[in-house]
Design a protein around this motif. Structure first.
Motif, PDB file in Angstrom:
ATOM      1  N   GLY A   1       0.799  -1.217   0.000  1.00  0.00           N
ATOM      2  CA  GLY A   1       0.000   0.000   0.000  1.00  0.00           C
ATOM      3  C   GLY A   1       0.838   1.275   0.000  1.00  0.00           C
ATOM      4  N   LEU A   2       2.174   1.154   0.028  1.00  0.00           N
ATOM      5  CA  LEU A   2       3.050   2.334  -0.005  1.00  0.00           C
ATOM      6  C   LEU A   2       3.299   2.737  -1.451  1.00  0.00           C
ATOM      7  N   ILE A   3       2.844   3.904  -1.814  1.00  0.00           N
ATOM      8  CA  ILE A   3       2.972   4.409  -3.172  1.00  0.00           C
ATOM      9  C   ILE A   3       4.039   5.507  -3.200  1.00  0.00           C
ATOM     10  N   VAL A   4       4.980   5.387  -4.127  1.00  0.00           N
ATOM     11  CA  VAL A   4       6.042   6.379  -4.296  1.00  0.00           C
ATOM     12  C   VAL A   4       5.544   7.439  -5.281  1.00  0.00           C
ATOM     13  N   SER A   5       5.689   8.697  -4.910  1.00  0.00           N
ATOM     14  CA  SER A   5       5.230   9.806  -5.747  1.00  0.00           C
ATOM     15  C   SER A   5       6.134   9.992  -6.961  1.00  0.00           C
ATOM     16  N   ASN A   6       5.562  10.494  -8.039  1.00  0.00           N
ATOM     17  CA  ASN A   6       6.326  10.868  -9.228  1.00  0.00           C
ATOM     18  C   ASN A   6       6.831  12.296  -9.084  1.00  0.00           C
ATOM     19  N   GLY A   7       8.013  12.561  -9.642  1.00  0.00           N
ATOM     20  CA  GLY A   7       8.502  13.923  -9.770  1.00  0.00           C
ATOM     21  C   GLY A   7       9.121  14.546  -8.536  1.00  0.00           C
ATOM     22  N   VAL A   8       9.304  13.789  -7.469  1.00  0.00           N
ATOM     23  CA  VAL A   8       9.989  14.287  -6.274  1.00  0.00           C
ATOM     24  C   VAL A   8      10.971  13.227  -5.804  1.00  0.00           C
ATOM     25  N   TRP A   9      12.041  13.636  -5.141  1.00  0.00           N
ATOM     26  CA  TRP A   9      12.976  12.675  -4.578  1.00  0.00           C
ATOM     27  C   TRP A   9      12.321  11.989  -3.388  1.00  0.00           C
ATOM     28  N   SER A  10      12.415  10.673  -3.355  1.00  0.00           N
ATOM     29  CA  SER A  10      11.846   9.866  -2.284  1.00  0.00           C
ATOM     30  C   SER A  10      12.878   8.845  -1.830  1.00  0.00           C
ATOM     31  N   MET A  11      12.995   8.684  -0.527  1.00  0.00           N
ATOM     32  CA  MET A  11      13.833   7.611  -0.016  1.00  0.00           C
ATOM     33  C   MET A  11      12.949   6.388   0.191  1.00  0.00           C
ATOM     34  N   VAL A  12      13.404   5.251  -0.328  1.00  0.00           N
ATOM     35  CA  VAL A  12      12.697   3.995  -0.123  1.00  0.00           C
ATOM     36  C   VAL A  12      13.658   3.019   0.548  1.00  0.00           C
ATOM     37  N   ALA A  13      13.108   2.156   1.387  1.00  0.00           N
ATOM     38  CA  ALA A  13      13.934   1.160   2.062  1.00  0.00           C
ATOM     39  C   ALA A  13      13.133  -0.118   2.249  1.00  0.00           C
ATOM     40  N   LEU A  14      13.850  -1.226   2.228  1.00  0.00           N
ATOM     41  CA  LEU A  14      13.292  -2.545   2.516  1.00  0.00           C
ATOM     42  C   LEU A  14      14.187  -3.188   3.554  1.00  0.00           C
ATOM     43  N   VAL A  15      13.597  -3.552   4.692  1.00  0.00           N
ATOM     44  CA  VAL A  15      14.320  -4.234   5.758  1.00  0.00           C
ATOM     45  C   VAL A  15      13.744  -5.636   5.877  1.00  0.00           C
ATOM     46  N   VAL A  16      14.545  -6.643   5.531  1.00  0.00           N
ATOM     47  CA  VAL A  16      14.113  -8.036   5.584  1.00  0.00           C
ATOM     48  C   VAL A  16      14.704  -8.686   6.831  1.00  0.00           C
ATOM     49  N   THR A  17      13.845  -9.376   7.575  1.00  0.00           N
ATOM     50  CA  THR A  17      14.287 -10.181   8.716  1.00  0.00           C
ATOM     51  C   THR A  17      13.722 -11.588   8.541  1.00  0.00           C
TER      52      THR A  17
ATOM     53  N   ASP B   1       8.840  10.931   1.011  1.00  0.00           N
ATOM     54  CA  ASP B   1       8.943  11.904  -0.074  1.00  0.00           C
ATOM     55  C   ASP B   1       9.512  13.206   0.472  1.00  0.00           C
ATOM     56  N   THR B   2      10.170  13.951  -0.380  1.00  0.00           N
ATOM     57  CA  THR B   2      10.732  15.242   0.044  1.00  0.00           C
ATOM     58  C   THR B   2       9.907  16.381  -0.526  1.00  0.00           C
ATOM     59  N   PRO B   3       9.470  17.337   0.232  1.00  0.00           N
ATOM     60  CA  PRO B   3       9.446  17.269   1.690  1.00  0.00           C
ATOM     61  C   PRO B   3       8.243  16.436   2.126  1.00  0.00           C
ATOM     62  N   GLY B   4       8.326  15.821   3.258  1.00  0.00           N
ATOM     63  CA  GLY B   4       7.207  14.997   3.686  1.00  0.00           C
ATOM     64  C   GLY B   4       7.552  14.116   4.855  1.00  0.00           C
ATOM     65  N   LEU B   5       6.704  13.163   5.070  1.00  0.00           N
ATOM     66  CA  LEU B   5       6.848  12.248   6.188  1.00  0.00           C
ATOM     67  C   LEU B   5       7.324  10.884   5.707  1.00  0.00           C
ATOM     68  N   LEU B   6       7.957  10.177   6.598  1.00  0.00           N
ATOM     69  CA  LEU B   6       8.389   8.818   6.335  1.00  0.00           C
ATOM     70  C   LEU B   6       7.264   7.867   6.726  1.00  0.00           C
ATOM     71  N   ARG B   7       6.786   7.097   5.758  1.00  0.00           N
ATOM     72  CA  ARG B   7       5.708   6.139   5.991  1.00  0.00           C
ATOM     73  C   ARG B   7       6.291   4.723   5.998  1.00  0.00           C
ATOM     74  N   SER B   8       5.593   3.780   6.616  1.00  0.00           N
ATOM     75  CA  SER B   8       6.090   2.405   6.633  1.00  0.00           C
ATOM     76  C   SER B   8       4.941   1.412   6.548  1.00  0.00           C
ATOM     77  N   ALA B   9       5.289   0.194   6.172  1.00  0.00           N
ATOM     78  CA  ALA B   9       4.339  -0.922   6.117  1.00  0.00           C
ATOM     79  C   ALA B   9       5.108  -2.193   6.415  1.00  0.00           C
ATOM     80  N   VAL B  10       4.455  -3.132   7.086  1.00  0.00           N
ATOM     81  CA  VAL B  10       5.097  -4.395   7.461  1.00  0.00           C
ATOM     82  C   VAL B  10       4.321  -5.551   6.864  1.00  0.00           C
TER      83      VAL B  10
END
Length: 176
Positions: free
Chosen positions: A84-100, A110-119
């Motif tokens: 459900g995490l959608i990356v916006s077009n046209g702005v720099w966005s940091m994405v990460a995947l943490v596998v355990t 997204d910049t500027p913006g908030l860091l969202r997460s999903a598990v």
């Protein structure tokens, strides 16, 4: 990111992505991080960082619902789990995947913006990463799985970053 920043521009044309040597991880505890500036909605299953060689079928990519973050793991059986995490077009966005061993946590800021997460709670087997990998492409098919846009600051950590560490990376990138 200022206008003079250099990055990898992936266009979907053949070989506009980067192939890297084997990561040789043999683990189910890893973190992938990248900064993206998407040019348009992504092709189905476009790759951010993927490996499908040397007995490995794993990586970080987009789903068939366009800019939604998903992952491929466990012999390619995890792709149907949607974040459900959608990356916006046209702005720099940091994405990460943490596998355990017991889950996968996704982050998108997204910049500027908030860091969202999903598990996604799911057992994850070890993946070898003993063959070459791709940044900006999932090479199971032709160029239809290439990322469309810019990718920068790709990093692979051989351990699971904590939520605080992910937040620190995002804040450092936004304030730079």
């Amino acid at each position: 990111y200022d206008p003079t920043n250099t990055c990898l521009a992936v266009s979907g044309a053949n070989n506009s992505w980067v192939t890297i040597p084997a990561l040789n991880l043999n683990t189910n505890t890893v973190t992938f991080v990248a900064w993206l500036n998407l040019a348009s909605p992504q092709n189905n299953w476009a790759g951010i960082l993927t490996c499908r060689h040397g007995g490995t079928q794993a990586g970080f990519n987009f789903s068939d619902t366009k800019n939604e973050l998903v992952y491929t793991w466990n012999e390619n059986t995890t792709y149907q789990y949607h974040t459900g995490l959608i990356v916006s077009n046209g702005v720099w966005s940091m994405v990460a995947l943490v596998v355990t061993p017991t889950n996968a946590t996704f982050y998108c800021g997204d910049t500027p913006g908030l860091l969202r997460s999903a598990v996604i709670t799911l057992n994850n087997n070890n993946e070898l990463f003993s063959g070459s990998a791709n940044i900006g492409h999932d090479d199971t098919f032709d160029n239809t799985r290439a990322l469309l846009g810019d990718i920068d600051e790709v990093a692979v950590f051989n351990h699971a970053l904590s939520p605080n560490e992910i937040t620190e990376l995002f804040v450092a990138g936004v304030s730079a």
